[in-house]
Scaffold this active site. Structure first.
Site, PDB file in Angstrom:
ATOM      1  N   THR A  93       0.835  -1.194   0.000  1.00 29.59           N
ATOM      2  CA  THR A  93       0.000   0.000   0.000  1.00 29.59           C
ATOM      3  C   THR A  93       0.876   1.254   0.000  1.00 29.59           C
ATOM      4  O   THR A  93       2.085   1.196   0.230  1.00 29.59           O
ATOM      5  CB  THR A  93      -0.928   0.010   1.221  1.00 29.59           C
ATOM      6  OG1 THR A  93      -0.129  -0.067   2.414  1.00 29.59           O
ATOM      7  CG2 THR A  93      -1.879  -1.181   1.182  1.00 29.59           C
ATOM      8  N   GLN A 125      -5.476   7.239   6.567  1.00 27.12           N
ATOM      9  CA  GLN A 125      -4.806   8.528   6.414  1.00 27.12           C
ATOM     10  C   GLN A 125      -4.808   8.910   4.932  1.00 27.12           C
ATOM     11  O   GLN A 125      -4.534   8.082   4.062  1.00 27.12           O
ATOM     12  CB  GLN A 125      -3.356   8.449   6.914  1.00 27.12           C
ATOM     13  CG  GLN A 125      -3.218   8.061   8.372  1.00 27.12           C
ATOM     14  CD  GLN A 125      -3.155   6.562   8.588  1.00 27.12           C
ATOM     15  OE1 GLN A 125      -3.483   5.772   7.707  1.00 27.12           O
ATOM     16  NE2 GLN A 125      -2.738   6.160   9.781  1.00 27.12           N
ATOM     17  N   ASP A 167      -6.118  14.216  13.579  1.00 26.25           N
ATOM     18  CA  ASP A 167      -4.721  14.656  13.465  1.00 26.25           C
ATOM     19  C   ASP A 167      -4.493  15.427  12.167  1.00 26.25           C
ATOM     20  O   ASP A 167      -3.496  15.203  11.461  1.00 26.25           O
ATOM     21  CB  ASP A 167      -3.777  13.451  13.510  1.00 26.25           C
ATOM     22  CG  ASP A 167      -3.971  12.602  14.750  1.00 26.25           C
ATOM     23  OD1 ASP A 167      -4.382  13.141  15.787  1.00 26.25           O
ATOM     24  OD2 ASP A 167      -3.717  11.381  14.675  1.00 26.25           O
ATOM     25  N   ARG A 182      -3.015  16.126  20.360  1.00 24.32           N
ATOM     26  CA  ARG A 182      -2.402  14.997  21.051  1.00 24.32           C
ATOM     27  C   ARG A 182      -0.984  14.849  20.492  1.00 24.32           C
ATOM     28  O   ARG A 182      -0.731  15.135  19.311  1.00 24.32           O
ATOM     29  CB  ARG A 182      -3.201  13.711  20.875  1.00 24.32           C
ATOM     30  CG  ARG A 182      -3.356  13.205  19.450  1.00 24.32           C
ATOM     31  CD  ARG A 182      -4.119  11.888  19.442  1.00 24.32           C
ATOM     32  NE  ARG A 182      -4.309  11.350  18.089  1.00 24.32           N
ATOM     33  CZ  ARG A 182      -4.816  10.143  17.833  1.00 24.32           C
ATOM     34  NH1 ARG A 182      -5.187   9.355  18.833  1.00 24.32           N
ATOM     35  NH2 ARG A 182      -4.957   9.722  16.591  1.00 24.32           N
ATOM     36  N   TRP A 211       2.286  13.157  18.935  1.00 22.11           N
ATOM     37  CA  TRP A 211       2.655  12.002  18.137  1.00 22.11           C
ATOM     38  C   TRP A 211       4.139  11.708  18.364  1.00 22.11           C
ATOM     39  O   TRP A 211       4.994  12.505  17.987  1.00 22.11           O
ATOM     40  CB  TRP A 211       2.383  12.265  16.661  1.00 22.11           C
ATOM     41  CG  TRP A 211       2.812  11.147  15.745  1.00 22.11           C
ATOM     42  CD1 TRP A 211       2.842   9.816  16.023  1.00 22.11           C
ATOM     43  CD2 TRP A 211       3.271  11.281  14.393  1.00 22.11           C
ATOM     44  NE1 TRP A 211       3.288   9.099  14.942  1.00 22.11           N
ATOM     45  CE2 TRP A 211       3.557   9.963  13.924  1.00 22.11           C
ATOM     46  CE3 TRP A 211       3.453  12.362  13.542  1.00 22.11           C
ATOM     47  CZ2 TRP A 211       4.033   9.726  12.634  1.00 22.11           C
ATOM     48  CZ3 TRP A 211       3.925  12.131  12.257  1.00 22.11           C
ATOM     49  CH2 TRP A 211       4.209  10.827  11.808  1.00 22.11           C
TER      50      TRP A 211
END
Length: 367
Positions: free
Chosen positions: A127, A166, A216, A280, A282
């Site tokens: 992918t 994503q 995000d 948050r 990462w």
């Protein structure tokens, strides 16, 4: 109002009708001045200016071929209104490249692609992954964009079997990258503000820009200043309870003294009140020494932000409280301090070191 997919599906016909119910101008093949005040192939502003138009009135019909032709440094690409579908990569050798949307309205000129991290590669090698999903990848230093829309119109609802959801609109790695009056449209991981290596502290500047997404949707390890920008957190159809997602997810290297700075900006949302976290941290597996950094100051946070607990931890072992998150003089319902321990605040003296000048050093794109 059109759904986001319905709106973006119109792009292939040359019409940029995007979010917030605001239709953009059509790209008319008969328009006598598709490049506005920026000249034309017959009246070129200078030898380093190239013209791009999907209707054949420029030097190139698509963005990638124009980028490939812009060998050397310091080229300008003027894009006529229209939709440019397909992935674009600005290689590291294309330093000092500038892209301009000719109409001055970013809704008129759209660079868009449709793939996610979980999209299979055509050669069967796996992918694409998060970075490979990007509609636009900027590796070159000194990149500048004016009045353009960067979009990824891949949707989870169309691919419920995917786990890699994503879908990056743009990945920016180059130092001294600046965006003025641009729009970034996507859902998860819309704007990837990054650097080319862990030890490279790439600087980026975004002014008067619009960014939308859900999970995000502004993330990466760059030193990035977001000045007078609008961040829009979208409603999600999948989750039935909060949180729907997170606006920022910086991954600042521990050795980098400057991460993300958001100032004079606003955060709004189409979701119910309190359904979004502001950020948050990462800490990627490739850099377990990262200490994500985010300062939000002099900005308005709408009711979509959870005012009680605006931050969350992404990975166990890396609590947000041990990272570099802070606020200063924010307003709005999402900025109310009800539990001080959940909302670290800068003092006036500390705030003096959280400015564009302090973050960007000798580079002054805001002057």
């Amino acid at each position: 109002m059109l759904s986001r997919r319905s709106a973006l599906s119109l792009l292939a016909g040359g019409t940029a009708v995007l979010t917030l119910g605001a239709p953009a101008a059509h790209a008319h093949p008969s328009r006598p001045r598709p490049f506005g005040r920026y000249g034309s192939p017959a009246r070129r502003l200078d030898p380093l200016t190239l013209y791009v138009d999907p209707h054949g009135r420029g030097d190139h019909p698509d963005v990638q071929s124009a980028v490939d032709a812009a060998t050397g440094t310091g080229h300008t690409l003027v894009l006529a209104p229209g939709t440019y579908r397909g992935a674009v990569t600005v290689a590291a050798a294309r330093t000092g490249l500038t892209l301009i949307g000719a109409s001055g309205d970013p809704r008129d000129t759209v660079i868009v692609h449709n793939r996610a991290a979980g999209t299979p590669r055509p050669d069967g090698s796996g992918t694409y992954g998060t970075s490979g999903s990007a509609s636009v990848t900027v590796q070159a230093a000194g990149f500048t964009a004016h009045d353009l829309t960067f979009a990824n119109d891949w949707l989870r609802s169309d691919n419920p079997e995917y786990t890699g959801t994503q879908a990056v609109a743009i990945k920016v790695q180059g130092d001294r990258s600046a965006f003025y009056g641009c729009r970034f449209l996507g859902h998860q991981d819309t704007l990837y503000a990054d650097s080319p290596a862990l030890t490279v502290f790439a600087r980026q500047y975004y002014r008067d820009c619009y960014v939308e997404g859900d999970v995000d949707f502004v993330f990466g390890r760059a030193t990035a200043v977001y000045d007078r920008c609008h961040f829009r957190a979208l409603t999600r159809s999948g989750p039935v309870s909060a949180p729907y997602g997170f606006v920022f997810a910086p991954s600042t290297a521990g050795a980098n003294p400057h991460g993300y700075l958001v100032l004079r900006s606003r955060v709004t949302s189409t979701a119910p009140d309190g359904y979004y976290k502001l950020a948050r941290p990462w800490v990627p597996s490739s850099d377990l020494t990262a200490r994500p950094m985010l300062t939000v100051r002099d900005s308005r946070l709408g009711a979509g932000i959870d005012a009680v607990t605006p931050y969350a931890t992404m990975s166990s072992g890396f609590p947000w409280q041990e990272q570099r998150f802070a606020e200063y003089r924010n307003t709005g319902p999402g900025a109310r301090v009800t539990v001080p321990a959940e909302r670290p605040q800068l003092s006036a003296s500390e705030a003096r070191s959280h400015t564009p000048g302090a973050y960007l050093g000798d580079w002054r794109p805001y002057a």
